[in-house]
Design an enzyme around this catalytic site. Structure first.
Site, short mmCIF file in Angstrom:
data_model
loop_
_atom_site.label_atom_id
_atom_site.label_comp_id
_atom_site.label_asym_id
_atom_site.label_seq_id
_atom_site.Cartn_x
_atom_site.Cartn_y
_atom_site.Cartn_z
N TYR A 316 0.82 -1.22 0.00
CA TYR A 316 0.00 0.00 0.00
C TYR A 316 0.85 1.27 0.00
O TYR A 316 0.30 2.36 0.09
CB TYR A 316 -0.90 0.05 1.25
CG TYR A 316 -1.72 -1.17 1.51
CD1 TYR A 316 -2.71 -1.56 0.63
CD2 TYR A 316 -1.51 -1.93 2.66
CE1 TYR A 316 -3.48 -2.69 0.90
CE2 TYR A 316 -2.28 -3.05 2.94
CZ TYR A 316 -3.26 -3.42 2.04
OH TYR A 316 -4.01 -4.52 2.31
N CYS A 342 14.15 -11.05 -2.96
CA CYS A 342 14.74 -10.76 -4.25
C CYS A 342 13.78 -9.98 -5.15
O CYS A 342 13.33 -10.50 -6.17
CB CYS A 342 15.14 -12.08 -4.88
SG CYS A 342 16.42 -11.86 -6.08
#
Ligand code: LLP
Length: 415
Positions: A316, A342
């Protein structure tokens, strides 16, 4: 406040978090304050004094069984969004009559389970209504239903957590109200007990709740004029919290309830479904610094915690406050606090002014009680972290760390 700094060390109630970090075998981990949970629940309970009410804790915010048991002992009801939430609420001992199943895509098995146990069910759409009718028949039970109305009030929050505006996927089309009323009337297995609305999460203005309550009371009048008894107005989720930790004046549960009290007639009980404001500020996500690096333009503090354990900032782009749990006196720089996962979306905070930490320094993400562990994943095969609870001066493990063996077990199929 349950989390406070003393002599440059962060404490959770009676315990120094650095001592906990050294004592427990895992990093990162979640750490909760039992006293803060009690205080948050009690604030709603006190605010509601004099009103017939149900505090339906929104289990989706945090479903730790020990926390659920504690809230149940305090007298809480439970608001559910899945069959499994219903099952865990039963395991925690909640009273099914103080439970409500919400959702725009409730499945047949979930509805049948709710009907069997006497859980209230929200009607969200035409098809959902038909599914509830079928569930009542299969379970051979009368089901208490609420109609989820879309009051079309803008909650002024992130669009991902805004749910009560006209374009939302939740709730009935208000013009169809009479279609629902007629059909409820025709079905002896359905009993209309209330109306529900949920505007959105992280709301910080009581005026928004007041606007919605005014509209909802008009719906109640209209429904009553059709000969129904409407026992409950459900005003949905609770208040936002001070994630920025700037001391911003956020309304208290008492402010919220007082702002709508005069609109409620004495024959209407109130249901409220708080999640974040019950559990959000009760926990910190405790990490260790793996290392510090720079790419020339940007500086990074790399921690062992990541978006896998706490995804809200990545998902968000929201702020959760970050600080060290111990003295770190080196030069202050602007840092992105990132995890080892990653992908570049993996961050816990951006552009934070922080002292340059040594490797192994303890660092917390505050206000990690709501929608943090509950939204964690195994991305990059990170295992879900353990959860600990501080009860005064005692540390209690309330969920063990997940391990690879737990995960590998899922591949043991029966075929
Ligand atoms: N009732 C309903 C019908 C809801 O949809 C929600 C939250 C609540 C109650 C509880 O609202 P609260 O008191 O916690 O504001 N994952 C997002 C939050 C999603 C909330 C969805 N609905 C986040 O991390 O901010």
């Amino acid at each position: 406040m349950s989390f406070y700094v003393n002599d440059d060390y962060l404490y959770c109630d009676g315990l120094k978090i650095k001592d906990i970090q050294e004592q427990v075998p895992h990093s990162p981990f979640y750490l909760y304050s039992l006293d803060q949970i009690t205080a948050n629940y009690t604030a709603y309970e006190t605010a509601l004094e004099g009103l017939e009410s149900i505090i339906g804790y929104a289990i989706k915010a945090n479903n730790n069984l020990a926390i659920l048991r504690h809230l149940r002992k305090l007298g809480s009801g439970a608001v559910l969004v899945s069959g499994n939430e219903l099952r865990i609420a039963m395991a925690a001992g909640f009273d099914p009559e103080q439970m409500l199943l919400n959702g725009n895509g409730k499945t047949h098995p979930e509805l049948i389970l709710a009907a069997r146990h006497g859980v209230m069910i929200n009607v969200d759409s035409e098809f959902d209504f038909e599914h509830i009718q079928q569930a009542a028949r299969v379970a051979e039970k009368t089901v208490n239903v609420l109609i989820r109305i879309n009051p079309d009030v803008d909650p002024q929050v992130h669009h991902y957590v805004s749910t009560g505006i006209k374009n939302s996927k939740f709730g009935i089309r208000n013009e169809r109200l009479h279609w629902f009323l007629d059909r409820i009337n025709d079905d002896s297995r359905l009993n209309l007990v209330g109306v529900h609305c949920h505007l959105g999460s992280t709301i910080k203005k009581t005026s928004i709740f007041r606007d919605a309550t005014e509209l909802m009371m008009e719906f109640i009048d209209e429904i009553r004029s059709q000969g129904f008894e409407v026992k409950y107005l459900n005003i949905g989720g609770g208040l936002g919290i001070d994630y920025e930790r700037t001391g911003e004046a956020i309304p208290s549960p008492a402010d919220l309830i007082d702002s709508i009290r005069d609109l409620l007639t004495s024959d209407v009980g109130l249901i409220i479904e708080p999640g974040r404001s019950i559990i959000g500020n009760t926990a910190a996500f405790v990490n260790r610094v793996v290392g510090v690096k720079t790419n020339g333009n940007k500086n990074f503090i790399v921690t062992d915690g990541s978006m896998a354990e706490l995804i809200r900032p990545s998902l968000y782009d929201t702020y959760q406050h970050i600080d060290f749990i111990e003295p770190v006196d080196a030069e202050i720089e602007a840092y992105d606090v990132v995890g080892p996962v990653c992908e570049s979306a993996d961050f816990l905070g951006k552009d934070r002014s922080l002292s340059t930490p040594h490797e192994g320094a303890g660092l917390v993400v505050y206000d990690a009680g709501a929608y943090c562990y509950a939204m964690s994943s195994n991305y990059n095969l990170k295992m879900r972290p353990p959860e600990y609870l501080v009860d005064g001066e005692n540390l209690v493990e309330i969920r063990r760390a997940e391990n690879l063996e737990d995960y590998m077990r899922l591949f043991e199929t029966t075929q």
